[in-house]
Design a protein around this motif. Structure first.
Motif, PDB file in Angstrom:
ATOM      1  N   LYS A 137       0.911  -1.223   0.012  1.00  0.00           N
ATOM      2  CA  LYS A 137       0.044  -0.001   0.036  1.00  0.00           C
ATOM      3  C   LYS A 137       0.843   1.132   0.081  1.00  0.00           C
ATOM      4  O   LYS A 137       1.905   1.128   0.260  1.00  0.00           O
ATOM      5  CB  LYS A 137      -0.873   0.161   1.165  1.00  0.00           C
ATOM      6  CG  LYS A 137      -1.637  -1.142   1.420  1.00  0.00           C
ATOM      7  CD  LYS A 137      -2.958  -1.111   0.525  1.00  0.00           C
ATOM      8  CE  LYS A 137      -3.907  -2.395   1.046  1.00  0.00           C
ATOM      9  NZ  LYS A 137      -4.797  -2.567  -0.231  1.00  0.00           N
ATOM     10  N   SER A 138       0.236   2.190  -0.362  1.00  0.00           N
ATOM     11  CA  SER A 138       0.909   3.675  -0.398  1.00  0.00           C
ATOM     12  C   SER A 138       1.310   4.133   0.957  1.00  0.00           C
ATOM     13  O   SER A 138       0.087   4.113   1.874  1.00  0.00           O
ATOM     14  CB  SER A 138       0.074   4.591  -1.108  1.00  0.00           C
ATOM     15  OG  SER A 138       0.456   5.875  -0.776  1.00  0.00           O
ATOM     16  N   ASP A 167      -1.054   6.823   1.859  1.00  0.00           N
ATOM     17  CA  ASP A 167      -2.309   6.422   2.227  1.00  0.00           C
ATOM     18  C   ASP A 167      -2.642   6.067   3.415  1.00  0.00           C
ATOM     19  O   ASP A 167      -3.791   6.192   4.156  1.00  0.00           O
ATOM     20  CB  ASP A 167      -2.759   5.278   1.024  1.00  0.00           C
ATOM     21  CG  ASP A 167      -2.897   5.734  -0.439  1.00  0.00           C
ATOM     22  OD1 ASP A 167      -3.104   7.136  -0.744  1.00  0.00           O
ATOM     23  OD2 ASP A 167      -3.160   5.138  -1.479  1.00  0.00           O
TER      24      ASP A 167
END
Length: 125
Positions: free
Chosen positions: A108-109, A112
């Protein structure tokens, strides 16, 4: 939390330490899968590793940038020590995880994930 409450991030070290970070959404399913296949891992110590490695300094810098972009306010990064001078890493073997049919979420980022934490802090405030 410190960035959210006081607009400051304090590292008590240089931040050169590199660690493996696991998405919290992976923990529950991984534990459930482990229990389903307990016979294969019984009486063993299992290290959980995702392969998502960041230095503490990278995390702090990303939190700072994310805070500033999100709130359009400055956030100070305070580094209280220059130790450890060299980057240190702990390699965690995922070998024993091969006995458990599980795959980690896509990487995941980091931004984020940090924004999700800020959302929770705003909601609880």
């Amino acid at each position: 939390l410190e960035a959210f409450k006081s607009k400051t991030i304090t590292l008590r070290s240089s931040g050169n330490q590199v660690r493996d970070f696991i998405n919290l959404n992976d923990i529950g399913p991984l534990l459930f899968s482990s229990l389903k296949h307990f016979d294969k891992i019984q009486n063993q110590t299992i290290n959980i590793s995702s392969g998502n490695k960041f230095s503490i300094l990278e995390i702090a810098q990303t939190v700072k940038r994310t805070f500033q972009n999100r709130y359009n306010e400055p956030c100070e990064l305070v580094i209280e020590s220059d130790h450890p001078i060299a980057q240190n890493q702990f390699e965690i073997s995922k070998e024993k995880l091969n006995f458990i049919p599980f795959s980690f979420s896509e990487k995941k980022s980091l931004v984020d994930e940090i924004n999700k934490i800020f959302n929770l802090l705003e909601y609880s405030n």
